[in-house]
Write a protein that holds these residues in place. Structure first.
Motif, mmCIF file in Angstrom:
data_model
loop_
_atom_site.group_PDB
_atom_site.id
_atom_site.type_symbol
_atom_site.label_atom_id
_atom_site.label_comp_id
_atom_site.label_asym_id
_atom_site.label_seq_id
_atom_site.Cartn_x
_atom_site.Cartn_y
_atom_site.Cartn_z
ATOM 1 N N ALA A 54 8.848 1.914 -10.699
ATOM 2 C CA ALA A 54 8.934 2.974 -9.715
ATOM 3 C C ALA A 54 7.884 2.773 -8.630
ATOM 4 C CB ALA A 54 8.766 4.344 -10.384
ATOM 5 N N SER A 55 8.031 3.462 -7.489
ATOM 6 C CA SER A 55 7.147 3.244 -6.334
ATOM 7 C C SER A 55 5.684 3.492 -6.665
ATOM 8 C CB SER A 55 7.593 4.130 -5.173
ATOM 9 O OG SER A 55 7.575 5.494 -5.550
ATOM 10 N N HIS A 56 5.381 4.534 -7.468
ATOM 11 C CA HIS A 56 3.990 4.822 -7.774
ATOM 12 C C HIS A 56 3.344 3.751 -8.653
ATOM 13 C CE1 HIS A 56 6.051 6.570 -11.318
ATOM 14 N NE2 HIS A 56 4.923 6.304 -11.954
ATOM 15 N N GLU A 57 4.171 2.966 -9.338
ATOM 16 C CA GLU A 57 3.669 1.883 -10.172
ATOM 17 C C GLU A 57 3.551 0.576 -9.400
ATOM 18 O OE1 GLU A 57 6.429 1.737 -13.389
ATOM 19 O OE2 GLU A 57 5.570 3.462 -14.425
ATOM 20 N N ARG A 58 4.103 0.552 -8.167
ATOM 21 C CA ARG A 58 4.059 -0.665 -7.365
ATOM 22 C C ARG A 58 2.945 -0.642 -6.322
ATOM 23 N NH1 ARG A 58 9.583 0.524 -6.590
ATOM 24 N NH2 ARG A 58 9.350 0.403 -4.282
ATOM 25 N N VAL A 59 2.169 0.412 -6.309
ATOM 26 C CA VAL A 59 1.096 0.530 -5.320
ATOM 27 C C VAL A 59 0.043 -0.540 -5.570
ATOM 28 C CG1 VAL A 59 -0.739 1.987 -4.401
ATOM 29 C CG2 VAL A 59 1.470 2.996 -5.045
ATOM 30 N N ARG A 60 -0.314 -1.280 -4.522
ATOM 31 C CA ARG A 60 -1.352 -2.302 -4.605
ATOM 32 C C ARG A 60 -2.356 -2.053 -3.486
ATOM 33 N NH1 ARG A 60 0.899 -2.561 -8.555
ATOM 34 N NH2 ARG A 60 1.847 -4.348 -9.638
ATOM 35 N N SER A 73 9.921 4.620 -1.829
ATOM 36 C CA SER A 73 10.448 5.450 -2.914
ATOM 37 C C SER A 73 11.948 5.239 -3.016
ATOM 38 C CB SER A 73 10.155 6.927 -2.637
ATOM 39 O OG SER A 73 10.863 7.363 -1.488
ATOM 40 N N ASP A 74 12.547 5.733 -4.104
ATOM 41 C CA ASP A 74 13.994 5.608 -4.264
ATOM 42 C C ASP A 74 14.724 6.323 -3.136
ATOM 43 O OD1 ASP A 74 13.582 4.160 -6.567
ATOM 44 O OD2 ASP A 74 13.819 5.888 -7.907
ATOM 45 N N ARG A 88 0.831 -1.210 0.000
ATOM 46 C CA ARG A 88 0.000 0.000 0.000
ATOM 47 C C ARG A 88 0.865 1.260 0.000
ATOM 48 N NH1 ARG A 88 -5.406 -0.638 1.663
ATOM 49 N NH2 ARG A 88 -5.974 -2.800 2.137
ATOM 50 N N LYS A 89 2.086 1.128 0.580
ATOM 51 C CA LYS A 89 2.997 2.271 0.646
ATOM 52 C C LYS A 89 4.392 1.831 0.212
ATOM 53 C CE LYS A 89 0.562 4.627 4.431
ATOM 54 N NZ LYS A 89 0.704 5.179 5.808
#
Length: 476
Positions: A468-474, A437-438, A433-434
């Protein structure tokens, strides 16, 4: 300051035909070596397959019994904190089929071979080189433009424009990076035309190589018109003697006009055949050549005895083939010895990697190994090119033992491969959920004593194809 003459000693390596053949054999994969030796046996009556190991002798360099003590398997202490190396002094044949546990291996074919392109090979050398981030970006662009034959046919001006706005570099700076890439293996890569390709190969030879300087002059001048000019025309154009020109032309014919062709994609269905085996026994790491890594060939004694009674012409022919056979056997012995020395060094340096995996991989470069073994970097590069080793962790490429590194806060260093492994594990354990980030990943690594910049984390993440982190949000 006045000019003066002073004597000085200098060691130089003259590339004899025998040494040139040894270098070529070293860079062959096991499958290519088998084909090379099979062709030699088929065309040279003085060579024969050694079904049973012959008596050790000057010509039986490929026999199991002739393996000297230096080629016995190596043992390295299992405890990675112990700096002492342990050697097994019991002679063990090169040809013995050895499995990872020290027992007999039934099958050497491990897995389908991954395709390695010329670009892969060059990028790997770029990654291990001492390039600034700016020069590395330029280098990646140049390598991407090199074709399968090893040539850079794209205009440098166009390449310079394509780098903007990522890198605003003048053509002179791009050219300097190109010159560094032209020192990579294979020799001659990155050339912009045939003349430059051959010149790069010639300049890599010793200055004492017969015909070298004249060959350089031909490559820079009348090379393309050589068939039309002939030897006499070349002599007149570059102002040299006929003997000089003939020696130079003969030297040019031994060079490779397509240096990148050996690094093309592997044929479909190709499989990896390990060149060496590493296994652990009684807490010690041991190393030996895999069966098949040293083709079993020997001198055909019947033909050798015929030389004394043959006619003059036949005797000369047989002596020539005998010399070729001896050179091949010497080359095979040299290849096996160099490969074992390199693998032994890798095991000494990366015992923790064999035990604990990629996270324990220490920084190691071609230069490090070359300095330890007192070899040239290009020799180490050829020795590991398309070579694989069977280990308890599976069959892996020798190039996987190498990695660049960065300094840690504890005064040590961490390899790029180990850092990538750390990043991968952090991402796998993150809250979907969070996602991290790099910047958060960089902070976490810094807290663990590995100071890595955010942009470096981003580069490693992209290399591992992690979004990237925003693309890994589930959610949910």
């Amino acid at each position: 300051m006045k000019p003066r003459l002073s004597p000085a000693q200098q060691q130089q390596l003259v590339l004899t035909p025998q040494l040139r053949q040894a270098i070529r054999l070293l860079q062959l994969s096991t499958a290519e070596l088998e084909l090379e030796v099979a062709e030699a046996v088929a065309t040279n009556p003085l060579l024969d397959w050694a079904e049973d190991a012959p008596d050790a002798g000057h010509d039986s360099h490929a026999s199991a019994e002739s393996a000297p003590e230096a080629e016995a398997p190596m043992e390295v202490a299992h405890d990675t904190h112990d700096a002492d190396d342990h050697w097994d002094r019991e002679a063990e044949p090169w040809q013995e089929r050895i499995g990872p546990s020290g027992g007999d291996g039934d099958d050497e074919i491990e897995q389908p071979a991954a395709e390695e392109t010329l670009q892969d090979h060059l990028l790997w050398q770029l990654h291990l080189g001492h390039f600034s981030e700016r020069d590395a970006r330029i280098g990646v662009s140049l390598i991407d433009a090199i074709d399968d034959d090893g040539y850079l046919r794209e205009d440098l001006g166009a390449l310079t424009e394509s780098l903007r706005p990522l890198v605003d570099a003048p053509p002179e700076e791009v050219l300097q990076v190109l010159h560094r890439i032209q020192q990579f293996d294979p020799v001659g890569v990155g050339a912009r035309d045939l003349g430059e390709c051959l010149t790069l190969q010639l300049r890599a030879l010793s200055e004492d190589t017969p015909g070298r300087d004249t060959a350089i002059a031909i490559a820079a001048g009348p090379l393309q018109r050589l068939p039309k000019l002939g030897i006499d025309g070349v002599c007149a154009e570059i102002r040299c003697g006929r003997d000089q020109a003939e020696t130079a032309v003969q030297l040019l014919r031994t060079l490779d006009p397509r240096p990148g062709s050996r690094h093309g994609a592997l044929p479909a269905g190709s499989y990896i055949t390990p060149d060496c085996v590493i296994w652990r026994q009684n807490g010690l790491w041991r190393v030996a050549l895999a069966a098949g890594a040293m083709p079993r060939v020997s001198i055909q004694r019947d033909y050798q005895r015929m030389i004394r009674h043959a006619s003059s012409n036949d005797a000369d022919y047989l002596r020539g083939r005998l010399q070729e056979a001896r050179w091949l056997l010497k080359g095979l012995e040299s290849r096996a010895d160099t490969l074992l020395r390199v693998v032994r060094c890798l095991v000494r340096e990366q015992a923790a990697f064999l035990e604990f995996g990629a996270q324990a991989l220490h920084p190691l470069t071609l230069r490090n190994v070359a300095e330890q073994l007192e070899l040239h970097e290009s020799t180490v590069s050829r020795a590991i090119a398309r070579k694989y080793v069977r280990t308890p962790r599976g069959t892996i490429a020798l190039r996987d033992f190498f990695a660049s590194g960065i300094e840690t806060e504890g005064g040590g260093s961490a390899s790029s491969t180990a850092i990538q492994d750390m990043i991968r594990k952090l991402v796998e354990a993150e809250n979907p959920r969070k996602p991290l980030s790099d910047a958060r990943l960089a902070d976490t690594l810094k807290a663990e004593g590995v100071p890595v910049a955010r942009r470096t984390v981003a580069k490693y993440r992209e290399a591992m194809q992690i979004p990237a982190s925003h693309e890994r949000v589930r959610i949910g």
